[in-house]
Scaffold this motif. Structure first.
Motif, PDB file in Angstrom:
ATOM      1  N   LYS A   1       2.395   1.632  -3.378  1.00 33.59           N
ATOM      2  CA  LYS A   1       1.391   2.135  -4.324  1.00 33.59           C
ATOM      3  C   LYS A   1       1.165   3.623  -4.117  1.00 33.59           C
ATOM      4  O   LYS A   1       1.026   4.396  -5.051  1.00 33.59           O
ATOM      5  CB  LYS A   1       0.078   1.381  -4.154  1.00 33.59           C
ATOM      6  CG  LYS A   1       0.128  -0.037  -4.703  1.00 33.59           C
ATOM      7  CD  LYS A   1      -1.232  -0.707  -4.547  1.00 33.59           C
ATOM      8  CE  LYS A   1      -1.221  -2.115  -5.153  1.00 33.59           C
ATOM      9  NZ  LYS A   1      -2.523  -2.800  -4.988  1.00 33.59           N
ATOM     10  N   LYS A   2       1.106   3.961  -2.786  1.00 31.83           N
ATOM     11  CA  LYS A   2       0.880   5.374  -2.463  1.00 31.83           C
ATOM     12  C   LYS A   2       2.046   6.222  -2.942  1.00 31.83           C
ATOM     13  O   LYS A   2       1.838   7.282  -3.543  1.00 31.83           O
ATOM     14  CB  LYS A   2       0.698   5.509  -0.955  1.00 31.83           C
ATOM     15  CG  LYS A   2       0.348   6.918  -0.511  1.00 31.83           C
ATOM     16  CD  LYS A   2       0.119   6.962   1.010  1.00 31.83           C
ATOM     17  CE  LYS A   2      -0.221   8.370   1.458  1.00 31.83           C
ATOM     18  NZ  LYS A   2      -0.444   8.436   2.942  1.00 31.83           N
TER      19      LYS A   2
ATOM     20  N   ASN B   1       0.831  -1.209   0.000  1.00 28.76           N
ATOM     21  CA  ASN B   1       0.000   0.000   0.000  1.00 28.76           C
ATOM     22  C   ASN B   1       0.862   1.255   0.000  1.00 28.76           C
ATOM     23  O   ASN B   1       0.570   2.241  -0.692  1.00 28.76           O
ATOM     24  CB  ASN B   1      -0.931  -0.007   1.223  1.00 28.76           C
ATOM     25  CG  ASN B   1      -2.002  -1.104   1.102  1.00 28.76           C
ATOM     26  OD1 ASN B   1      -2.383  -1.466  -0.001  1.00 28.76           O
ATOM     27  ND2 ASN B   1      -2.481  -1.602   2.250  1.00 28.76           N
TER      28      ASN B   1
ATOM     29  N   ALA C   1       4.212   5.421  -5.284  1.00 28.21           N
ATOM     30  CA  ALA C   1       4.218   5.417  -6.761  1.00 28.21           C
ATOM     31  C   ALA C   1       3.212   6.400  -7.308  1.00 28.21           C
ATOM     32  O   ALA C   1       3.454   7.115  -8.291  1.00 28.21           O
ATOM     33  CB  ALA C   1       3.941   4.008  -7.271  1.00 28.21           C
ATOM     34  N   THR C   2       2.041   6.400  -6.651  1.00 23.83           N
ATOM     35  CA  THR C   2       0.990   7.329  -7.097  1.00 23.83           C
ATOM     36  C   THR C   2       1.433   8.770  -6.930  1.00 23.83           C
ATOM     37  O   THR C   2       1.251   9.610  -7.818  1.00 23.83           O
ATOM     38  CB  THR C   2      -0.300   7.078  -6.292  1.00 23.83           C
ATOM     39  OG1 THR C   2      -0.723   5.724  -6.469  1.00 23.83           O
ATOM     40  CG2 THR C   2      -1.398   8.022  -6.751  1.00 23.83           C
ATOM     41  N   GLU C   3       2.018   9.023  -5.758  1.00 21.70           N
ATOM     42  CA  GLU C   3       2.497  10.384  -5.518  1.00 21.70           C
ATOM     43  C   GLU C   3       3.619  10.766  -6.491  1.00 21.70           C
ATOM     44  O   GLU C   3       3.652  11.885  -7.008  1.00 21.70           O
ATOM     45  CB  GLU C   3       2.981  10.494  -4.065  1.00 21.70           C
ATOM     46  CG  GLU C   3       1.849  10.412  -3.048  1.00 21.70           C
ATOM     47  CD  GLU C   3       2.362  10.474  -1.612  1.00 21.70           C
ATOM     48  OE1 GLU C   3       3.613  10.474  -1.462  1.00 21.70           O
ATOM     49  OE2 GLU C   3       1.556  10.548  -0.693  1.00 21.70           O
TER      50      GLU C   3
ATOM     51  N   LYS D   1       4.114   9.445  -9.403  1.00 23.87           N
ATOM     52  CA  LYS D   1       3.528   9.580 -10.742  1.00 23.87           C
ATOM     53  C   LYS D   1       2.859  10.933 -10.897  1.00 23.87           C
ATOM     54  O   LYS D   1       2.989  11.606 -11.923  1.00 23.87           O
ATOM     55  CB  LYS D   1       2.520   8.446 -10.950  1.00 23.87           C
ATOM     56  CG  LYS D   1       1.959   8.396 -12.353  1.00 23.87           C
ATOM     57  CD  LYS D   1       1.074   7.177 -12.516  1.00 23.87           C
ATOM     58  CE  LYS D   1       0.537   7.130 -13.946  1.00 23.87           C
ATOM     59  NZ  LYS D   1      -0.345   5.948 -14.130  1.00 23.87           N
ATOM     60  N   LYS D   2       2.150  11.325  -9.799  1.00 25.78           N
ATOM     61  CA  LYS D   2       1.488  12.623  -9.836  1.00 25.78           C
ATOM     62  C   LYS D   2       2.495  13.745  -9.895  1.00 25.78           C
ATOM     63  O   LYS D   2       2.349  14.707 -10.652  1.00 25.78           O
ATOM     64  CB  LYS D   2       0.595  12.753  -8.594  1.00 25.78           C
ATOM     65  CG  LYS D   2      -0.198  14.063  -8.578  1.00 25.78           C
ATOM     66  CD  LYS D   2      -1.066  14.149  -7.344  1.00 25.78           C
ATOM     67  CE  LYS D   2      -1.846  15.463  -7.329  1.00 25.78           C
ATOM     68  NZ  LYS D   2      -2.692  15.576  -6.088  1.00 25.78           N
TER      69      LYS D   2
ATOM     70  N   LYS E   1       4.024  13.799 -13.233  1.00 24.97           N
ATOM     71  CA  LYS E   1       3.092  14.375 -14.200  1.00 24.97           C
ATOM     72  C   LYS E   1       3.047  15.880 -14.084  1.00 24.97           C
ATOM     73  O   LYS E   1       3.025  16.614 -15.103  1.00 24.97           O
ATOM     74  CB  LYS E   1       1.718  13.779 -13.973  1.00 24.97           C
ATOM     75  CG  LYS E   1       0.715  14.181 -15.031  1.00 24.97           C
ATOM     76  CD  LYS E   1      -0.605  13.455 -14.843  1.00 24.97           C
ATOM     77  CE  LYS E   1      -1.582  13.844 -15.941  1.00 24.97           C
ATOM     78  NZ  LYS E   1      -2.900  13.145 -15.761  1.00 24.97           N
TER      79      LYS E   1
END
Length: 293
Positions: A40-41, A37, A43-45, A47-48, A51
């Motif tokens: 993922k968190k 988790n 990676a998401t951050e 990725k954001k 971006k």
């Protein structure tokens, strides 16, 4: 009793081990789940965040690219403007060059026409000059037709009485029977002295007939010797006619060596007699060309 206790302890230990193993598995699963988790968190951050960075970078690139594109468009427009001005200038220069070309062409044509006219006039003038020269030579030859020219007499041999000397000289050459006392009008030396040979001695007869008779008698003389000097006697011609007649000298020598009869006609024509026929040549070149055949 002791065995039972040991067995009981072993069983208890196994149960504890099993429970501990189960707890460890559970804990590991929980930890793995939490890590997943978290990853993922993260990676998401990330990725954001990437971006956002890409967006900002793209925005900056877009702004810079648009600026460069605008400058490039301005440069292209400026270059096109310069090219148009250059093209207009080239067209103006081309028009000017065309005008100059036409002007030069006209001048060249005029010059060529003038040159052609000049050539025609020069040709006509040369032709007229030759005709006048021939007429002048003919007139001078006419004035000299009663004369003979004697070459080889030493200077001052005629003393103070050239006419008396001419009478005595020709009488000795031809013979005393040929009377010349009253036939010679005058006698004199030419006015052009030479350091290599004596001047020509000119004798002028009163009558053309007498001069022709003297020349006819002299033709039979192989060599004329006077006081140990070889002398030659010719009809007296203008310098132009004499030069034309002299041009045949080499040809005449060859004809004599080949024992071919010839004669030199007035003003400068060579007559050659061959096999009961004869040929008349009007120039040295014509005679050389035909006689070589």
């Amino acid at each position: 009793m002791i065995a039972t206790q040991i067995a009981t302890q072993i069983a208890t230990q196994k149960e504890m081990n099993t429970t501990l193993a189960t707890a460890m598995v559970t804990a590991m699963n929980e930890l793995k789940k939490d890590n997943t988790n978290d990853l993922k968190k993260v990676a998401t951050e990330l990725k954001k965040d990437n971006k956002d960075k890409e967006t900002r970078l793209f925005e900056r690139f877009d702004v810079n690219f648009k600026g460069m594109l605008e400058k490039l468009v301005e440069h292209i427009e400026e270059t096109n403007s310069k090219l148009k001005r250059l093209d207009d200038h080239i067209n103006d220069v081309s028009d000017q060059l065309e005008d100059v070309k036409q002007g030069l062409t006209a001048r060249v044509e005029t010059a060529e026409q003038m040159a052609s006219n000049a050539d025609e006039k020069a040709t006509a003038a040369n032709s007229e000059y030759k005709k006048l020269g021939d007429r002048l030579a003919a007139l001078e030859d006419g004035c000299r037709r009663n004369n003979i020219r004697i070459e080889g007499i030493p200077e001052k041999r005629e003393s103070s009485s050239p006419v008396k000397f001419a009478v005595e000289l020709l009488s000795k050459i031809i013979g005393d029977d040929f009377k010349l006392d009253n036939e010679i009008a005058t006698a004199y030396r030419t006015k052009i002295p030479s350091a290599f040979k004596s001047r020509s001695f000119i004798v002028r007869f009163e009558r053309l007939r007498c001069k022709l008779d003297v020349m006819a008698l002299l033709r039979h003389k192989q060599e004329i010797i006077f006081e140990n000097n070889l002398i030659r006697i010719f009809p007296d011609f203008s310098p132009s006619t004499a030069a034309k007649r002299r041009s045949y000298n080499d040809i005449k020598r060859m004809l004599r060596e080949a024992d071919i009869k010839y004669s030199l006609l007035y003003p400068a024509k060579l007559k050659v007699e061959v096999q009961d026929g004869h040929y008349i040549f009007f120039s040295k070149e014509e005679a050389e060309k035909e006689l070589k055949k």
